[in-house]
Structure formats: structure tokens, C-alpha cells
Enzyme design. Structure first.
Site, mmCIF file in Angstrom:
data_model
loop_
_atom_site.group_PDB
_atom_site.id
_atom_site.type_symbol
_atom_site.label_atom_id
_atom_site.label_comp_id
_atom_site.label_asym_id
_atom_site.label_seq_id
_atom_site.Cartn_x
_atom_site.Cartn_y
_atom_site.Cartn_z
ATOM 1 C CE LYS A 13 -6.676 -28.995 79.641
ATOM 2 N NZ LYS A 13 -5.928 -29.177 78.114
ATOM 3 N NE ARG A 87 -10.927 -33.188 76.426
ATOM 4 C CZ ARG A 87 -9.866 -33.169 77.166
ATOM 5 N NH1 ARG A 87 -9.935 -32.866 78.527
ATOM 6 N NH2 ARG A 87 -8.685 -33.255 76.459
ATOM 7 N NE ARG A 126 1.961 -34.208 77.729
ATOM 8 C CZ ARG A 126 0.504 -33.822 77.521
ATOM 9 N NH1 ARG A 126 0.110 -32.833 78.351
ATOM 10 N NH2 ARG A 126 -0.164 -34.242 76.465
ATOM 11 N NE ARG A 159 -1.395 -37.884 78.107
ATOM 12 C CZ ARG A 159 -1.815 -36.617 78.283
ATOM 13 N NH1 ARG A 159 -1.740 -35.947 79.316
ATOM 14 N NH2 ARG A 159 -2.958 -36.244 77.518
ATOM 15 N NE ARG A 170 -4.731 -35.475 73.063
ATOM 16 C CZ ARG A 170 -3.521 -35.057 74.025
ATOM 17 N NH1 ARG A 170 -2.380 -35.678 73.384
ATOM 18 N NH2 ARG A 170 -3.612 -34.532 75.150
HETATM 19 P P1 AP5 Z 1 0.623 -29.775 79.880
HETATM 20 O O1 AP5 Z 1 0.423 -28.939 81.233
HETATM 21 O O2 AP5 Z 1 0.810 -31.075 80.061
HETATM 22 O O3 AP5 Z 1 -0.786 -29.264 78.981
HETATM 23 P P2 AP5 Z 1 -2.213 -29.969 79.165
HETATM 24 O O4 AP5 Z 1 -3.025 -28.680 78.823
HETATM 25 O O5 AP5 Z 1 -2.515 -30.517 80.668
HETATM 26 O O6 AP5 Z 1 -2.364 -30.942 78.290
HETATM 27 P P3 AP5 Z 1 -3.030 -32.475 78.221
HETATM 28 O O7 AP5 Z 1 -2.473 -32.914 76.926
HETATM 29 O O8 AP5 Z 1 -3.013 -33.166 79.309
HETATM 30 O O9 AP5 Z 1 -4.492 -31.947 77.957
HETATM 31 P P4 AP5 Z 1 -5.698 -32.744 77.193
HETATM 32 O O10 AP5 Z 1 -6.752 -31.874 77.760
HETATM 33 O O11 AP5 Z 1 -5.459 -33.128 75.788
HETATM 34 O O12 AP5 Z 1 -5.439 -34.191 78.032
HETATM 35 P P5 AP5 Z 1 -6.329 -34.894 79.203
HETATM 36 O O13 AP5 Z 1 -5.295 -35.834 79.863
HETATM 37 O O14 AP5 Z 1 -6.929 -33.950 79.998
HETATM 38 O O15 AP5 Z 1 1.654 -29.107 79.048
HETATM 39 C C1 AP5 Z 1 1.990 -29.587 77.850
HETATM 40 C C2 AP5 Z 1 3.510 -29.657 77.560
HETATM 41 O O16 AP5 Z 1 4.039 -28.321 77.379
HETATM 42 C C3 AP5 Z 1 4.291 -29.993 78.833
HETATM 43 O O17 AP5 Z 1 5.563 -30.574 78.374
HETATM 44 C C4 AP5 Z 1 4.561 -28.894 79.440
HETATM 45 O O18 AP5 Z 1 5.911 -28.773 80.246
HETATM 46 C C5 AP5 Z 1 5.128 -27.593 78.567
HETATM 47 N N1 AP5 Z 1 4.342 -26.471 78.961
HETATM 48 C C6 AP5 Z 1 3.153 -26.132 80.027
HETATM 49 N N2 AP5 Z 1 3.183 -24.938 79.894
HETATM 50 C C7 AP5 Z 1 3.982 -24.334 78.802
HETATM 51 C C8 AP5 Z 1 4.447 -22.856 78.612
HETATM 52 N N3 AP5 Z 1 3.767 -21.859 79.174
HETATM 53 N N4 AP5 Z 1 5.488 -22.726 77.848
HETATM 54 C C9 AP5 Z 1 6.366 -23.680 77.574
HETATM 55 N N5 AP5 Z 1 5.991 -25.063 77.733
HETATM 56 C C10 AP5 Z 1 5.133 -25.562 78.426
HETATM 57 O O19 AP5 Z 1 -7.217 -35.956 78.167
HETATM 58 C C11 AP5 Z 1 -6.723 -37.066 77.478
HETATM 59 C C12 AP5 Z 1 -7.864 -37.853 76.715
HETATM 60 O O20 AP5 Z 1 -8.831 -38.248 78.075
HETATM 61 C C13 AP5 Z 1 -8.625 -36.994 76.111
HETATM 62 O O21 AP5 Z 1 -8.270 -37.008 74.392
HETATM 63 C C14 AP5 Z 1 -9.871 -37.937 75.845
HETATM 64 O O22 AP5 Z 1 -10.127 -38.883 75.173
HETATM 65 C C15 AP5 Z 1 -10.029 -38.081 77.344
HETATM 66 N N6 AP5 Z 1 -10.773 -37.157 78.039
HETATM 67 C C16 AP5 Z 1 -10.401 -36.265 79.244
HETATM 68 N N7 AP5 Z 1 -11.208 -35.449 79.840
HETATM 69 C C17 AP5 Z 1 -12.313 -35.642 79.142
HETATM 70 C C18 AP5 Z 1 -13.531 -35.212 79.204
HETATM 71 N N8 AP5 Z 1 -14.190 -34.151 79.991
HETATM 72 N N9 AP5 Z 1 -14.457 -35.667 78.259
HETATM 73 C C19 AP5 Z 1 -14.325 -36.374 77.335
HETATM 74 N N10 AP5 Z 1 -13.087 -37.153 77.300
HETATM 75 C C20 AP5 Z 1 -12.177 -36.784 78.167
#
Ligand code: AP5
Length: 215
Positions: A13, A87, A126, A159, A170
Site C-alpha cells: 500500500k 480497517r 522491508r 520497523r 497482524r
Molecule cells: P509496503 O508498501 O511497505 O506495504 P504496506 O501495505 O504499506 O505495509 P504496512 O506494513 O505499512 O501495512 P500495515 O497496513 O500493516 O501497516 P500500517 O503502518 O498501516 O511494502 C512492504 C514491503 O514489500 C516493502 O519492503 C516494499 O518495498 C515491498 N514491496 C511492495 N510492493 C512490492 C511488490 N509488488 N513486489 C515486491 N516487493 C514489494 O499499520 C501499523 C499498525 O498501526 C497496525 O498494525 C495497527 O496497530 C495500527 N493501525 C494503523 N492503521 C490503523 C487503523 N486504521 N485502525 C487501527 N489500527 C491501525
């Protein structure tokens, strides 16, 4: 353009949002990035969120909804992409209520679909920029200089919630609480399902075709 980008943790994402923002000049609102900034600043919200994030659980809806409403109110661009929010079905309903009241409903829902085994590989490699939020991968998407962000020269970090045990939690949380959000949107909008097991450029191409085809 008002977009919701759905997908499991590590689905790509953040990676795709960076490209969408560069191309379509919409504001990028990532609930995860905002929470990490709150934590780094030591705010009350950041302190409350910490334990949930580190264990792979979701931060309670009431905290997240208030935080994201405030973030949406603050943006000056005409469009936005929401990354990691909503989410839960409750978050999605609260978001719709707020946006409908402001006459700016969600127009496009994109859903990145990736197998859990690929997710684990992506998360373990990552590397993230704490300053601008750019994401890299030690094999798939390398920065030009190892360990340094291409955009601002900041040091890249791993991270803490990318630890394998937390990733598993997760993913479980995602399947239980976030997959129903897809059904919720399918009830009143077209959800664009994208095979995101492919490389980032191929995924980017599909997203462009969808967004360029909008009326
Ligand atoms: P990346 O682009 O970083 O993936 P992402 O989907 O953004 O992953 P996140 O871990 O950031 O998502 P998340 O939703 O768990 O975390 P968030 O920060 O929102 O890609 C991942 C890796 O793959 C990278 O190394 C990239 O280079 C590689 N890659 C990408 N695309 C690729 C491809 N096509 N091919 C190959 N490699 C690729 O949330 C963190 C925490 O915050 C949650 O666990 C929760 O506790 C809290 N939180 C956040 N939002 C909420 C909410 N709305 N409600 C409640 N709690 C929340």
C-alpha cells in the site's frame, strides 16, 4: 480523486501510494504513518497506540476515527488516498458518515491482493524512511545507496512490527477485522481487486489503468 486503498499488511500500500501521489497529486493519509509520528513525538495518542501496534493488534476505533477525521479536515488538496484506513467495518461506516456530510464521498476503492507467504518475505526485507515514509526492500526495491533514503538522505530503519511473530499476528488481525471491510464497500461501490503478487511496476500499471479510466 478520493481513494481508499485496501490490502493486508505488507501488500504494498505504502509503495503504491508514493507513486499515486507523484502522478495524481492527491494527499496521502496513512494511519500507520500518522501513528508512528505521534509515537515519535511522545503524544498522548502515540503512547496509547504503542502497545497495540507493537503486538500486531488494531488501535481502538474511537482513537483512529478521530485522528483520521482531523487529518482529512486539514488537507488542502482536492483529493486524497487513504492508506491503512478504514480497517474495521465500524471505521468504514464512520468515515462514510463524515465524508457524506461534507459532500466528498469516496469515489474509488482499490484492493491489493497478496498471498500470506509473499507478505512474510516482503516484510522481512522491508526498510523504511522515518522522515518521509518511503519504503524499500533489501532485494526487490533497493535504495540507490544501501541504507539511505533516495528522497531525503535519511537513514533507513527496520520497523519493530516487522518481526515475524508480530507479522503473523497482524495477518490474523487483517483476516478477522479488515477483510469484512471489502464486503462493506462492495455493498455500495465498485471494489477494484488487483493481483499484487506481481512486481511493484506491474501493480502500478494496473492502478494507473483503473485511475486513468475514471470518468
Ligand atoms: P509496503 O508498501 O511497505 O506495504 P504496506 O501495505 O504499506 O505495509 P504496512 O506494513 O505499512 O501495512 P500495515 O497496513 O500493516 O501497516 P500500517 O503502518 O498501516 O511494502 C512492504 C514491503 O514489500 C516493502 O519492503 C516494499 O518495498 C515491498 N514491496 C511492495 N510492493 C512490492 C511488490 N509488488 N513486489 C515486491 N516487493 C514489494 O499499520 C501499523 C499498525 O498501526 C497496525 O498494525 C495497527 O496497530 C495500527 N493501525 C494503523 N492503521 C490503523 C487503523 N486504521 N485502525 C487501527 N489500527 C491501525
Amino acid at each position: 480523486m478520493r481513494i481508499v486503498l485496501l490490502g493486508a499488511p505488507g501488500a504494498g500500500k505504502g509503495t503504491q501510494c508514493k507513486r499515486i501521489v507523484d502522478r495524481y497529486h492527491v494527499a496521502h493519509l496513512s494511519s500507520g504513518d500518522i501513528l508512528r509520528k505521534e509515537r515519535a513525538a511522545g503524544t498522548a495518542l502515540g503512547k496509547k497506540a504503542q502497545g497495540y501496534m507493537d503486538s500486531g493488534a488494531l488501535v481502538p476505533d474511537e482513537l483512529i476515527v478521530a485522528m483520521m477525521k482531523e487529518a482529512i479536515d486539514e488537507i488542502s488538496e482536492t483529493g486524497f488516498i487513504l492508506d491503512g484506513f478504514p480497517r474495521t467495518v465500524n471505521q468504514a461506516k464512520e468515515l462514510d458518515k463524515a465524508l457524506d456530510a461534507g459532500g466528498i464521498p469516496i469515489e474509488v476503492v482499490l484492493n491489493l491482493e497478496v498471498n500470506d507467504t509473499i507478505i512474510a518475505e516482503r516484510m522481512s526485507g522491508r526498510r523504511s524512511c522515518q522522515k518521509c515514509g518511503a519504503v524499500y526492500h533489501v532485494r526487490n526495491l533497493k535504495s540507490q545507496v544501501e541504507g539511505v533514503c533516495d528522497y531525503d538522505g535519511a537513514v533507513l530503519i527496520q520497523r519493530p512490527d516487522d518481526d515475524l511473530a508480530v507479522v503473523k499476528k497482524r495477518l490474523k488481525t487483517y483476516h478477522e477485522q479488515t477483510v469484512p471491510v471489502i464486503d462493506y464497500y462492495e455493498g455500495h461501490l465498485t471494489v477494484n481487486h488487483i493481483d499484487a503478487n506481481q512486481g511493484a511496476d506491474a501493480v502500478d500499471k494496473i492502478i494507473c489503468e483503473i485511475l486513468d479510466g475514471l470518468p
